[in-house]
Design a protein around this motif. Structure first.
Motif, PDB file in Angstrom:
ATOM      1  N   TYR A  41      26.276  48.071  21.763  1.00 14.25           N
ATOM      2  CA  TYR A  41      26.430  46.721  22.302  1.00 14.25           C
ATOM      3  C   TYR A  41      27.603  46.619  23.280  1.00 14.25           C
ATOM      4  CZ  TYR A  41      23.590  45.736  18.121  1.00 14.25           C
ATOM      5  OH  TYR A  41      22.630  45.747  17.144  1.00 14.25           O
ATOM      6  N   ALA A  42      28.512  47.589  23.238  1.00 14.36           N
ATOM      7  CA  ALA A  42      29.612  47.582  24.210  1.00 14.36           C
ATOM      8  C   ALA A  42      29.066  47.679  25.628  1.00 14.36           C
ATOM      9  CB  ALA A  42      30.578  48.732  23.934  1.00 14.36           C
ATOM     10  N   THR A  43      27.945  48.363  25.785  1.00 10.10           N
ATOM     11  CA  THR A  43      27.348  48.464  27.129  1.00 10.10           C
ATOM     12  C   THR A  43      26.793  47.118  27.583  1.00 10.10           C
ATOM     13  OG1 THR A  43      25.172  49.141  26.266  1.00 10.10           O
ATOM     14  CG2 THR A  43      26.761  50.887  26.728  1.00 10.10           C
ATOM     15  N   VAL A  44      26.350  46.292  26.642  1.00 11.90           N
ATOM     16  CA  VAL A  44      25.917  44.932  26.987  1.00 11.90           C
ATOM     17  C   VAL A  44      27.120  44.122  27.445  1.00 11.90           C
ATOM     18  CG1 VAL A  44      24.762  42.854  26.162  1.00 11.90           C
ATOM     19  CG2 VAL A  44      24.089  45.093  25.253  1.00 11.90           C
ATOM     20  N   ARG A  45      28.230  44.258  26.709  1.00  5.68           N
ATOM     21  CA  ARG A  45      29.429  43.493  27.073  1.00  5.68           C
ATOM     22  C   ARG A  45      29.986  43.925  28.421  1.00  5.68           C
ATOM     23  NH1 ARG A  45      29.852  43.876  21.405  1.00  5.68           N
ATOM     24  NH2 ARG A  45      31.030  45.824  21.470  1.00  5.68           N
ATOM     25  N   ASP A  46      29.824  45.199  28.781  1.00  4.43           N
ATOM     26  CA  ASP A  46      30.252  45.632  30.107  1.00  4.43           C
ATOM     27  C   ASP A  46      29.482  44.890  31.196  1.00  4.43           C
ATOM     28  OD1 ASP A  46      32.155  47.435  29.195  1.00  4.43           O
ATOM     29  OD2 ASP A  46      30.777  49.152  29.210  1.00  4.43           O
ATOM     30  N   ARG A  47      28.187  44.680  30.963  1.00  4.98           N
ATOM     31  CA  ARG A  47      27.374  43.955  31.945  1.00  4.98           C
ATOM     32  C   ARG A  47      27.710  42.461  31.949  1.00  4.98           C
ATOM     33  NH1 ARG A  47      23.282  46.851  34.382  1.00  4.98           N
ATOM     34  NH2 ARG A  47      23.415  49.048  33.785  1.00  4.98           N
ATOM     35  N   ILE A  48      27.945  41.896  30.771  1.00  6.58           N
ATOM     36  CA  ILE A  48      28.372  40.500  30.712  1.00  6.58           C
ATOM     37  C   ILE A  48      29.641  40.307  31.541  1.00  6.58           C
ATOM     38  CG2 ILE A  48      29.305  38.712  29.174  1.00  6.58           C
ATOM     39  CD1 ILE A  48      27.445  39.854  26.977  1.00  6.58           C
ATOM     40  N   ALA A  49      30.554  41.264  31.436  1.00 10.74           N
ATOM     41  CA  ALA A  49      31.830  41.171  32.154  1.00 10.74           C
ATOM     42  C   ALA A  49      31.628  41.099  33.659  1.00 10.74           C
ATOM     43  CB  ALA A  49      32.710  42.368  31.793  1.00 10.74           C
ATOM     44  N   ARG A  50      30.553  41.698  34.156  1.00 12.01           N
ATOM     45  CA  ARG A  50      30.309  41.712  35.600  1.00 12.01           C
ATOM     46  C   ARG A  50      29.438  40.555  36.071  1.00 12.01           C
ATOM     47  NH1 ARG A  50      30.156  47.560  34.670  1.00 12.01           N
ATOM     48  NH2 ARG A  50      27.881  47.675  34.712  1.00 12.01           N
ATOM     49  N   VAL A  51      28.867  39.803  35.119  1.00 13.43           N
ATOM     50  CA  VAL A  51      27.960  38.716  35.492  1.00 13.43           C
ATOM     51  C   VAL A  51      28.546  37.340  35.178  1.00 13.43           C
ATOM     52  CG1 VAL A  51      25.709  37.653  34.990  1.00 13.43           C
ATOM     53  CG2 VAL A  51      25.888  40.141  35.243  1.00 13.43           C
TER      54      VAL A  51
ATOM     55  N   GLY B 172      34.895  34.753  33.582  1.00 15.58           N
ATOM     56  CA  GLY B 172      35.797  34.628  32.442  1.00 15.58           C
ATOM     57  C   GLY B 172      35.758  35.787  31.479  1.00 15.58           C
ATOM     58  N   PHE B 173      34.820  36.755  31.693  1.00 15.14           N
ATOM     59  CA  PHE B 173      34.661  37.863  30.749  1.00 15.14           C
ATOM     60  C   PHE B 173      35.113  39.205  31.322  1.00 15.14           C
ATOM     61  CE2 PHE B 173      32.064  34.660  28.824  1.00 15.14           C
ATOM     62  CZ  PHE B 173      32.116  34.920  27.473  1.00 15.14           C
ATOM     63  N   THR B 174      35.901  39.186  32.367  1.00 14.67           N
ATOM     64  CA  THR B 174      36.431  40.427  32.926  1.00 14.67           C
ATOM     65  C   THR B 174      37.129  41.246  31.827  1.00 14.67           C
ATOM     66  OG1 THR B 174      36.776  39.314  35.037  1.00 14.67           O
ATOM     67  CG2 THR B 174      37.940  41.388  34.700  1.00 14.67           C
ATOM     68  N   ASP B 175      36.879  42.564  31.830  1.00 10.36           N
ATOM     69  CA  ASP B 175      37.469  43.464  30.821  1.00 10.36           C
ATOM     70  C   ASP B 175      37.142  43.004  29.402  1.00 10.36           C
ATOM     71  OD1 ASP B 175      38.635  45.066  32.801  1.00 10.36           O
ATOM     72  OD2 ASP B 175      40.427  43.812  32.862  1.00 10.36           O
ATOM     73  N   PHE B 176      35.924  42.595  29.189  1.00  4.54           N
ATOM     74  CA  PHE B 176      35.481  42.018  27.919  1.00  4.54           C
ATOM     75  C   PHE B 176      35.857  42.925  26.738  1.00  4.54           C
ATOM     76  CE2 PHE B 176      31.429  39.822  25.986  1.00  4.54           C
ATOM     77  CZ  PHE B 176      32.191  39.331  24.949  1.00  4.54           C
ATOM     78  N   ASN B 177      35.414  44.155  26.759  1.00  3.01           N
ATOM     79  CA  ASN B 177      35.666  45.054  25.633  1.00  3.01           C
ATOM     80  C   ASN B 177      37.157  45.323  25.434  1.00  3.01           C
ATOM     81  OD1 ASN B 177      33.045  45.846  24.441  1.00  3.01           O
ATOM     82  ND2 ASN B 177      32.597  46.588  26.505  1.00  3.01           N
ATOM     83  N   ALA B 178      37.865  45.512  26.516  1.00  9.88           N
ATOM     84  CA  ALA B 178      39.297  45.810  26.415  1.00  9.88           C
ATOM     85  C   ALA B 178      40.062  44.621  25.842  1.00  9.88           C
ATOM     86  CB  ALA B 178      39.851  46.185  27.787  1.00  9.88           C
ATOM     87  N   ARG B 179      39.695  43.422  26.235  1.00 11.10           N
ATOM     88  CA  ARG B 179      40.389  42.235  25.730  1.00 11.10           C
ATOM     89  C   ARG B 179      40.130  42.030  24.239  1.00 11.10           C
ATOM     90  NH1 ARG B 179      38.400  37.885  29.979  1.00 11.10           N
ATOM     91  NH2 ARG B 179      39.886  36.435  29.022  1.00 11.10           N
ATOM     92  N   LEU B 180      38.919  42.345  23.789  1.00 11.43           N
ATOM     93  CA  LEU B 180      38.638  42.264  22.358  1.00 11.43           C
ATOM     94  C   LEU B 180      39.469  43.280  21.579  1.00 11.43           C
ATOM     95  CD1 LEU B 180      34.749  41.884  22.415  1.00 11.43           C
ATOM     96  CD2 LEU B 180      36.391  40.133  21.711  1.00 11.43           C
ATOM     97  N   ALA B 181      39.630  44.466  22.159  1.00 13.37           N
ATOM     98  CA  ALA B 181      40.421  45.499  21.488  1.00 13.37           C
ATOM     99  C   ALA B 181      41.894  45.097  21.405  1.00 13.37           C
ATOM    100  CB  ALA B 181      40.274  46.825  22.232  1.00 13.37           C
TER     101      ALA B 181
END
Length: 760
Positions: free
Chosen positions: A579-589, A592-601
């Protein structure tokens, strides 16, 4: 000890009635929580599960969208949240043998309570054309059936893809991506039935369809107005925030047709003082007539305009548009008309004005009591007008607070679940995935039902929820659903919608919030967005209820592969595995979700999405400023001998999920077919307390709708008003009775007459 599900439907024709309570939570809430949880999960599983609710390393409660502070209590849940978790984490199971023993006709005759109590669905189930009961089916065959029906459509717009607010961000993003790659914007969702009016009003006035406050803002407020909302039942953890605000000096005005225990006094079960003494919350209770809120706020706005120095002139001059037209309309507000519309006394409104003028930091909270009327959008605009006059947006401790119900209903909209998407969103989606999304608008919930009824839609797919139970005009809706070629429900448990099917039907069992999710890429988590725009992770900790379950992202990904085939370049299999790959795409679309996975970490508790009005006092509207609005004042006119009915929840209920047959705070036990009526109104109608009446809804075209056998309960409602539980009273709400602009069903203002019946 875990108990077995009920073998038969409990008798509900003689509910017991006692005096309403005047305090919420306390020891009774703890006792009820433990009884429900242990009956469904047992002692050890109860402890293992509840201690993970709303924790940073745990799972998000499916019960509501109220946010958590950064510092969590060890028991970060409420009574109704615990009920929601217990229902999902139950040890009861619905196997293929259950379906073999219960034909569709049997399921259709059961109550929603009985269906929900049976437990978790363990395998995909299929109702073939002409069959009288569901049978087990493989996942491969289930997806092939969906592909067969979708590919046979004359147009992609003959398909409907509904989303419940419990759907995660990842699953919602994938579902809207699939729908648009398939070729439709038919993405109705539960927002259409609840806070669509809020989104419509706020987008027009402040430029973003979300609330503008944080939990910390509530704690800092001088005045909190709670209008058309019952937090004691629907958002119990909100009571802790109100308690903290009161301790810091805030005052609270509650505006509601019914007195509600949770807004009278809160006995916080997490503190000794709260348990023993409790905290009085409401300073002023305005018992308003149903639908009179716009008139109230319009008059308050006139009085603010007339008070020396009450208008924040610098804010109005710098940040707003349309003030002159609004002020001209507000100055025409009439005292006599307002008193008629609201049922309030002049002294009550004057006291409310004093509290407004004494407050520099004001928050207005609301829920369905404002959003489900014909004039709902105009009412919420009027609320915004008051806050704009006072400069109370973009200031700490002040702003708008629409309180959402479903735990990720706001996140689903952020992810693109919307039948009228913004062109910028579609442009970003198309650029990222190399697709061409349709630009014409799709169907919302009401329009979807009409499309099914009229033969314009033939396949209905639901990601969670209980569509048939949640929607208005029950007989019309059920007949419309039965016209579909295929109905598909992604579900954890049984509900009414599984018994009202198209020619063919599928039930696809899925993982719940409490279930551990392991894919080829390892253990997964999903994310949600709460009512105040905070995004955080949710990780289940229990073994799945069955080895045959798929996660929601996996279901969407496999369906997409089956339907779109090799023509799709979207990496659906990759999305299912990680699902991290889904969040990477969300971040680009999604903004407000730039660096989605990194910010969650970096932030285990999550992060806040940007909100221009709150963060910068910037208003991304068509004018570039916050917009004052001016609309004619509306309120329901009720003929002589009729009452104005609002539908509502009991305390043993979450949306259409019925946990039990009691409404403890209102003094109702052992039944749901009750109608709450003021004693003087009941006397005028010749209805004694304990009498039984049919509720007959009257619509403007002369048509009538009937809900029979309701026990009359003399209750301190506002005069001329009545209340009864949904979904039992959804049958009374005409499909065409909707809010202007938002098209939300007007379930809070139904004109009814009460006809005495012989018995339940």
């Amino acid at each position: 000890m875990v108990s077995k599900p009920p073998a038969g439907d409990p008798v509900q024709d003689a509910p017991q009635v006692a005096e309403p309570q005047h305090a919420a939570a306390g020891l009774p809430a703890i006792g009820h929580t433990l009884r429900i949880a242990q009956a469904q999960m047992g002692v050890r599983r109860t402890a293992r599960t509840l201690l993970k609710v709303n924790q940073k390393d745990g799972f998000d409660c499916p019960g509501c969208a109220w946010p958590e502070s950064d510092k969590r209590h060890v028991a970060e849940f409420c009574e109704n949240g615990a009920k929601a978790v217990a229902e999902e984490a139950t040890l009861r199971r619905v196997t293929p043998d259950f379906f073999a023993a219960h034909p569709l006709s049997d399921l259709a005759g059961r109550s929603g309570y009985w269906l929900g109590q049976q437990g978790r669905i363990t395998q995909p189930m299929y109702l073939p054309e002409g069959a009288d009961r569901y049978e087990a089916v493989t996942w491969e065959r289930a997806f092939a059936i969906i592909a067969e029906e979708l590919r046979a459509l004359a147009s992609p717009d003959e398909a409907l893809f509904y989303t419940s607010g419990r759907t995660s961000n990842e699953a919602a993003f994938l579902l809207q991506l699939f729908a648009r790659e398939f070729g439709t914007n038919n993405l109705p969702d539960c927002s259409n039935m609840c806070h669509e009016s809020s989104g419509s009003a706020l987008t027009e006035t402040i430029g973003i369809g979300k609330g503008s406050v944080s939990l910390e803002d509530l704690h800092q407020a001088d005045l909190i107005i709670v209008a058309g909302q019952n937090p004691g039942t629907n958002h119990p953890r909100m009571l802790s925030a109100l308690e903290k605000a009161k301790a810091a000096g805030a005052r609270i005005i509650s505006v509601n047709p019914l007195p509600e225990a949770g807004l009278e006094k809160f006995k916080n079960p997490q503190t000794p003082q709260g348990m023993l003494r409790g905290a009085t919350l409401t300073d002023l209770f305005l018992q308003i007539r149903i639908g009179g809120d716009q008139a109230l706020f319009r008059l308050l706005n006139r009085l603010v305009l007339e008070a020396d120095g009450a208008v924040d002139e610098e804010f109005v001059r710098t940040h707003t548009h349309g003030y002159e037209a609004f002020a001209a309309a507000a100055r025409t507000a009439d005292w006599d008309e307002t008193l008629t519309a609201t049922g309030l006394g002049r002294d009550e409104i004057e006291r409310a004005l004093e509290m407004v003028l004494a407050s520099r930091r004001t928050i207005v909270c609301w829920a369905m009591g404002l959003t489900q009327h014909k004039h709902a959008v105009a009412t919420i605009r009027e609320v915004v007008n008051l806050l704009l006059l006072r400069g109370a947006i973009g200031r700490p401790g002040a702003g708008v607070c629409p309180v959402r119900g479903h735990s990720n209903v706001q996140g689903d909209r952020t992810m693109g679940i919307f039948e009228r998407p913004a062109p910028a969103f579609l442009d970003a989606l198309d650029k990222e995935f190399g697709i061409v999304s349709p630009r014409h608008h799709g169907f919302d919930v009401v329009r979807s039902i009409q499309a099914l009824r009229d033969g314009e839609a033939k396949v209905f797919f639901a990601m969670g929820g209980n569509f048939v139970g949640a929607t208005p005009d029950t007989e019309v809706t059920e007949a419309a659903m039965r016209r579909a070629r295929l109905t598909v429900h992604v579900s954890t448990k049984l509900n009414r919608s599984h018994a009202v099917t198209g020619t063919r039907a599928l039930i696809l069992p899925t993982l719940g919030r409490t279930d551990k999710d392991v894919q080829r890429g390892g253990r997964q988590f999903v994310t949600v967005e709460d009512s105040m725009g905070l995004v955080h992770a949710s990780r289940g900790n229990l073994p799945p209820a069955s080895p045959h379950l798929l996660s929601e992202p996996a279901i969407v990904a496999r369906m997409a592969r089956a339907v779109l085939g090799t023509a799709s370049a979207t990496p659906w299999e990759e999305f299912e595995q990680d699902y991290a790959t889904v969040r990477d795409r969300i971040a680009r679309v999604v903004p407000g979700f730039t660096d989605f996975n990194a910010r969650l970490a970096r932030n285990p508790g999550g992060f806040a999405l940007p909100h221009a009005p709150r963060d910068e006092r910037r208003f991304p509207t068509a004018t570039g400023k916050a917009n004052f609005t001016a609309a004619p004042v509306e309120y329901p006119r009720v003929p002589e001998g009729r009452l104005l009915l609002q539908t509502l929840r009991s305390h043993d209920q979450y949306n259409t999920t019925i946990y039990g047959l009691d409404d403890r705070y209102r003094g109702i036990k052992g039944g749901r077919r009750v109608v709450l009526v003021h004693p003087e109104d009941a006397a005028a109608l010749g209805l004694a307390d304990g009498a039984y009446a049919d509720l007959v809804g009257e619509w403007t075209d002369g048509s009538e709708r009937r809900a029979p056998g309701f026990r009359v309960v003399h209750y301190p409602t506002a005069r001329g008003c009545a209340a009864a539980y949904y979904p039992e009273t959804n049958v009374l709400v005409p499909l065409e009775s909707t809010a202007d602009v938002s098209n939300t069903p007007a379930s809070k203002s139904v004109i009814v007459r009460l006809e005495q019946s012989q018995s339940a």
